[in-house]
Enzyme design. Structure first.
Site, PDB file in Angstrom:
ATOM      1  CG  ASP A  76      -0.220   0.039   2.538  1.00  0.00           C
ATOM      2  OD1 ASP A  76       0.793  -0.676   2.664  1.00  0.00           O
ATOM      3  OD2 ASP A  76      -0.639   0.781   3.449  1.00  0.00           O
ATOM      4  CD  GLU A  92       4.159   1.006   7.097  1.00  0.00           C
ATOM      5  OE1 GLU A  92       4.929   1.332   7.996  1.00  0.00           O
ATOM      6  OE2 GLU A  92       3.750   1.823   6.240  1.00  0.00           O
TER       7      GLU A  92
HETATM    8 ZN   LIG Z   1       6.576   2.262   4.201  1.00  0.00          ZN
END
Ligand SMILES: [Zn+2]
Length: 495
Positions: A128, A195
């Site tokens: 992501d 994340e």
């Molecule tokens: Zn990162």
């Protein structure tokens, strides 16, 4: 008489100078060059094309889905698209490694080792990215999701953070599979999909799977630090900073309560005044500094520092205070040596002629290893010392600092050697990562968790991360593959 005193002073100064000098000359400057290795040949342009392919997938973290606040079909499609592209580009990897998918988008690949008894290695990244701010789009030289390759760079969101690492790792495994290589220990590739919004549905789930299956990795490598060029104060050479710990975080909600009423006849201090005073005290009385946090880095690069800095480092008994002042004068270095205090939210009142009965603020503390949530709370209570102010630790954005991973062990030494083999023997030093990484979820599962991306970064590059004109050099992608091939061959063996 005066002459005698003067003579004594001169002699004392002479001895002091001689003492400082001798200590400086005897100051250890540990450095050994790694034995050279034959690195794999890489077509950097091909790797760059592969990176560009997944930069085009707009895999912006699915915030709405994570919070249950709504579906995002276009967003989801981007993640499926990315998986499809990885399949196409890395056929051997997908035919050989066992793949598991967590919550649709987090990818865990197991490359079975010859010896299942050995604790596995886990190589991490995340798929992501953060969005590109809409009001910044006209400042991008190439649109953030174009994956343009121009001027020797791949451009776009995720090139530095951290799709380059996804590609670097997969390309390396594909390369090694072409050579019929199989590691001795099992190697996992673990790519989270959230994340940038906390890792709760991605990395955390994968770590839970490891725990449920009683798999305890021997070593874990994630993003979080890199080869710093012109960033370490005083160091004339690039330094590879290997994150062997990361800071924790705590959000403390402060609530000041006083009587509400008409602003025409106010008390001596309103809730706003009480709260402001508490915040001012907290900013004034910071958590104590620990210069020792940076000494491993400075000691590693001492040989490449000006003599005056070497003298100060070798004589900490005399210059510790001065060094601390220097470090405190820069927000980045200040954040390494202490738990920091950052008031981030404040709320009170909604009418100009009414005294609000309560005022609230949030303060974000970033906690260094050695301090804890409890010890920071104690500090706050002591500093504020006002019964009108209540504290509450917010669950969101609060976790302890990570433990410090060992550096006196084989896996660290192999990592250090690999960095030196690929990057011209740069000095390597353990380092405290200031931000948060997915690696923190491995704290109870593995003692050797490192954070390092094999790329050279200047201060300007760091501004591009989450910023404008994010890009990575085509050549840098080639080096990255050479690094991971070498690292997998080192960590993949029995040691
Ligand atoms: Zn990162």
């Amino acid at each position: 008489m005066i002459l005698n005193i003067l003579l004594i002073v001169v002699v004392l100064v002479f001895f002091l100078a001689a003492f400082l000098l001798i200590r400086t000359l005897m100051f250890p400057r540990p450095f050994t060059a790694a034995e050279p290795a034959e690195l794999v040949e890489v077509e950097a342009e091909v790797v760059a094309e592969h990176l560009a392919t997944i930069i085009k997938c707009e895999t912006i973290s699915l915030l709405g889905e994570a919070t249950g606040e709504g579906d995002n079909p276009a967003g989801r499609r981007a993640f499926y698209e990315l998986q499809l592209r990885l399949h196409e580009m890395y056929p051997r990897l997908h035919a050989t490694l066992e793949q598991q998918i967590f919550n649709d988008f987090s990818l865990l690949y197991a490359w079975k080792g010859k010896n299942p008894e050995l604790p596995p290695a886990v190589l991490m990244a995340h798929v992501d990215v953060v969005p590109a701010a809409p009001d910044s789009l006209d400042q991008w030289e190439y649109p953030p999701f174009s994956g343009a390759i121009a001027d020797g760079f791949v451009w776009g969101r995720g090139t530095l953070d951290i799709k380059s690492q996804v590609i670097g790792l997969m390309e390396s495994v594909e390369t090694l599979l072409k050579q019929d290589y199989q590691p001795e220990r099992t190697v996992y590739l673990a790519f989270g999909h959230d994340e940038e919004i906390g890792g709760q549905n991605g990395c955390k789930r994968m770590v839970q799977w490891f725990a449920d299956n009683d798999i305890r990795p021997g070593v874990v490598l994630d993003e979080g630090s890199e080869i710093a060029d012109g960033i370490v104060p005083g160091a004339a050479v690039p330094v590879a900073l290997v994150g062997n710990a990361e800071k924790g975080s705590m959000v403390l909600q402060l609530t000041a309560t006083t009587e509400s009423g008409h602003s025409a006849f106010p008390p001596r201090q309103s809730s706003i005044g009480v709260l402001s005073q508490a915040i001012a005290f907290l900013e004034h009385d910071q958590m104590p500094a620990h210069v020792n946090m940076v000494l491993p880095v400075f000691k590693r690069v001492a040989a490449a520092m000006p003599f005056s800095q070497q003298l100060a480092l070798a004589n900490l008994w005399l210059f510790r205070g001065m060094i601390q002042k220097r470090l405190e004068s820069n927000p980045q270095t200040n954040a390494i040596i202490r738990s920091t205090t950052a008031p981030t939210i404040i709320h009170a009142g909604d009418r100009p002629n009414v005294l609000p009965g309560t005022a609230q603020a949030a303060v974000n503390f970033r906690i260094r290893p050695g301090d804890t949530i409890a010890s920071v709370c104690d500090h706050v209570r002591k500093v504020v010392d006002d019964p009108r102010v209540q504290f509450e630790v917010r669950e969101n954005f609060t976790w302890e600092a990570s433990p410090m991973s060992e550096t006196d062990c084989t896996s660290y030494r192999l990592l250090e050697r690999t960095i030196q083999q690929v990057f011209d023997n740069v000095p390597v030093a353990p380092f405290l990562v200031l931000g948060a990484t997915d690696a923190r979820y491995y704290r109870d599962l593995c003692d050797q968790v490192y954070r390092f991306t094999p790329v050279v970064s200047t201060a300007e590059d760091l501004h591009r991360v989450h910023g404008i004109n994010e890009r990575i050099g085509v050549e840098a992608m080639g080096k990255m593959v050479q690094f991971y091939v070498q690292l997998i061959k080192s960590w993949g063996e029995d040691f």
